[in-house]
Design a protein around this motif. Structure first.
Motif, PDB file in Angstrom:
ATOM      1  N   UNK A 315      10.340  13.230  65.964  1.00 50.44           N
ATOM      2  CA  UNK A 315      11.489  14.287  65.300  1.00 50.44           C
ATOM      3  C   UNK A 315      12.381  14.542  66.306  1.00 50.44           C
ATOM      4  N   UNK A 316      13.832  15.444  65.893  1.00 50.67           N
ATOM      5  CA  UNK A 316      15.158  15.402  66.281  1.00 50.67           C
ATOM      6  C   UNK A 316      14.589  16.620  67.585  1.00 50.67           C
ATOM      7  N   UNK A 317      15.528  16.585  68.448  1.00 49.07           N
ATOM      8  CA  UNK A 317      15.398  18.171  69.742  1.00 49.07           C
ATOM      9  C   UNK A 317      14.361  18.315  70.234  1.00 49.07           C
ATOM     10  N   UNK A 318      13.707  17.564  70.378  1.00 50.32           N
ATOM     11  CA  UNK A 318      12.696  17.082  71.356  1.00 50.32           C
ATOM     12  C   UNK A 318      12.803  15.674  72.399  1.00 50.32           C
ATOM     13  N   UNK A 332      19.118  16.262  74.841  1.00 45.32           N
ATOM     14  CA  UNK A 332      18.488  17.383  73.328  1.00 45.32           C
ATOM     15  C   UNK A 332      16.988  17.575  73.419  1.00 45.32           C
ATOM     16  N   UNK A 333      16.716  18.875  74.358  1.00 46.92           N
ATOM     17  CA  UNK A 333      15.445  18.970  74.551  1.00 46.92           C
ATOM     18  C   UNK A 333      15.175  20.805  74.317  1.00 46.92           C
ATOM     19  N   UNK A 334      15.635  21.360  72.594  1.00 53.28           N
ATOM     20  CA  UNK A 334      15.901  22.361  72.105  1.00 53.28           C
ATOM     21  C   UNK A 334      14.185  22.617  72.316  1.00 53.28           C
ATOM     22  N   UNK A 335      13.001  22.020  71.078  1.00 56.39           N
ATOM     23  CA  UNK A 335      12.318  22.451  71.136  1.00 56.39           C
ATOM     24  C   UNK A 335      11.465  23.343  72.319  1.00 56.39           C
ATOM     25  N   UNK A 450      19.672  23.091  69.093  1.00 52.60           N
ATOM     26  CA  UNK A 450      20.078  21.543  69.709  1.00 52.60           C
ATOM     27  C   UNK A 450      21.224  20.829  69.327  1.00 52.60           C
ATOM     28  N   UNK A 451      21.659  21.092  67.311  1.00 54.72           N
ATOM     29  CA  UNK A 451      22.634  20.726  66.457  1.00 54.72           C
ATOM     30  C   UNK A 451      24.235  21.286  67.511  1.00 54.72           C
TER      31      UNK A 451
END
Length: 463
Positions: A315-318, A332-335, A450-451
């Motif tokens: 999944x994105x942002x992980x 990007x690790x925004x999670x 993250x975006x």
């Protein structure tokens, strides 16, 4: 299958409390059934469109005052009741409660502070790829009621469960999974004890022949789990001890060496093909171990497991690799909203030159992260927003031995932090966004954060 819902609502006055994604899903299903005496909606916001001429919409700050005028209330996750639930005359339910009541024998319920979306989507992907009839629902953004008509007696239902969905549950899934517990959502629960109590509903209403898979990091006190507990452990081994380590212990064991990672379960050893999969880092290898245990319980072969694992797209942002710009690699690790996930990210990406930390302050303890950063060789630590400022102040006030304070850089917001990161990060090295804090009040959610980060780091010109 939708007729299974009727015992709860037939001939009843029903209120939908909260009209977000799940509330709308519940409304659609109940309207389709058409057996309620009436269905109304209560939400703090006013309606954006007229849903139905027969529907009363209650809004504004007193939107919860009407609950006892109804027989049944379907509460959306995250809505905080104004009174203890036992003080209401109405029956307060949730979509999750009713769905699990109807299909609990077919459900693999997965929760935890971190990693639940990865494990949920990974297990679903593995089941589908192996040819099993599988359904993905829950906190992943897929309301369970939206797919109720797709369920057959053979369907394996992979259900991601948040603490909010579990909070008032009086039923637990046949297979329950608790990945970990860390300080989180204290702005909602007030204490860690109340947060943990909500999570414990993943197993507290199980039956003796049910299965509870639980990390050794968060095993419940002895005697309170009514089902069979399957412990999941993780440890790092030297290369010399790796093979012998695989033969120790029971339950699900994940063993990591410098160049190898493997899972031991039920007498089988599965070597994780690290170089052929997209998941990276020891925390993800632990998630793979949990998925392996679940899939083996459901009858999957190692061959099918390995095949599905190699085709899984995270999944994105992980800890997502965004690409390279001007010689700098961006992740990007925004999670990441807690200390542990930022520590894991820094442990996984070996060449981080700059890390961006900070967001909404929910009062969690940053001691572990501060101590890790003191011993961590990352040259540039950019601290932004309320938590970044708090960490900066706590380091200067309470940590006189903090190593390399000159590495700390204060930034107001993400845009300013990215500007500084571009100036500081050396070509050939990595820049990592891993905030260890929530995004709320700054961004709509961690996805938007993250975006925005991706846009800022990969855009052509400076702002």
């Amino acid at each position: 299958m939708i007729e299974k819902i009727e015992p709860w609502i037939k001939g009843k006055k029903v209120l939908i409390l909260g009209f977000g994604r799940e509330g709308k899903s519940t409304f659609r299903l109940l309207k389709k059934l058409g057996t309620c005496e009436k269905i109304d909606i209560a939400d703090i916001a006013s309606p954006k469109e007229l849903t139905d001429e027969d529907v009363l919409w209650i809004s504004g700050p007193d939107y919860q005052k009407c609950l006892d005028n109804y027989d049944v209330v379907f509460k959306s996750p995250g809505i905080v009741l104004e009174r203890p639930i036992e003080e209401y005359k109405c029956r307060i339910l949730s979509q999750t409660q009713v769905f699990v009541e109807c299909f609990r024998e077919q459900i693999i319920g997965i929760t935890g502070t971190k990693g639940k979306s990865t494990v949920t989507t990974l297990v679903y992907h593995l089941l589908k790829e192996s040819g099993m009839d599988a359904l993905l629902v829950g906190n992943i953004g897929i309301p369970a009621f939206d797919h109720i008509e797709e369920i057959t007696p053979n369907t394996k239902i992979v259900f991601e469960l948040s603490c909010h969905q579990l909070e008032y549950m009086s039923v637990s899934p046949h297979i329950g999974v608790l990945l970990n517990l860390h300080e989180e959502h204290l702005d909602h629960y007030g204490t860690m004890e109340k947060y943990v109590a909500a999570k414990y509903h993943i197993f507290s209403n199980q039956k003796p022949d049910d299965i509870f898979i639980c990390s050794t990091q968060c095993l419940p006190p002895r005697g309170i789990c009514p089902s069979h507990i399957m412990e999941a452990s993780f440890r790092e081994e030297s290369e010399e001890d790796f093979d012998s380590g695989m033969r120790k212990g029971q339950g699900i064991q994940v063993i990591c060496g410098e160049d190898r990672a493997a899972v031991n379960f039920g007498g089988n050893s599965f070597v994780i093909p690290r170089s052929e999969i997209r998941l990276m880092g020891s925390h993800n290898y632990f998630d793979i171990g949990i998925a392996y245990g679940i899939c083996r319980l459901l009858g999957m072969t190692d061959t099918d497991f390995e095949k599905g694992l190699k085709t899984y797209i995270p999944l994105p942002h992980r800890l997502q690799y965004l690409g390279e710009k001007d010689g700098i690699k961006y992740y990007d690790d925004s999670i990441s909203t807690i200390c542990d996930t930022t520590i894991q990210a820094l442990h996984t990406v070996k060449d981080v030159d700059t890390v961006l930390i900070g967001g909404m302050d929910r009062g969690i303890d940053y001691r572990d992260l501060i101590e890790y950063l003191s011993g961590c060789p990352v040259p540039h630590i950019i601290l932004m927003e309320a938590t970044g400022k708090r960490i900066y102040q706590e380091i200067h006030r309470y940590y006189p031995e903090f190593s390399g304070r000159a590495r700390l850089v204060l930034a107001e917001h993400l845009e300013d932090a990215v500007r500084r990161a571009k100036q500081l990060t050396r070509p050939g090295r990595s820049c990592l966004l891993s905030p260890a804090a929530a995004s709320y009040g700054i961004f709509k959610n961690f996805e938007e954060r993250g975006e925005v980060f991706a846009r800022l780091v990969l855009e052509s010109g400076e702002k």
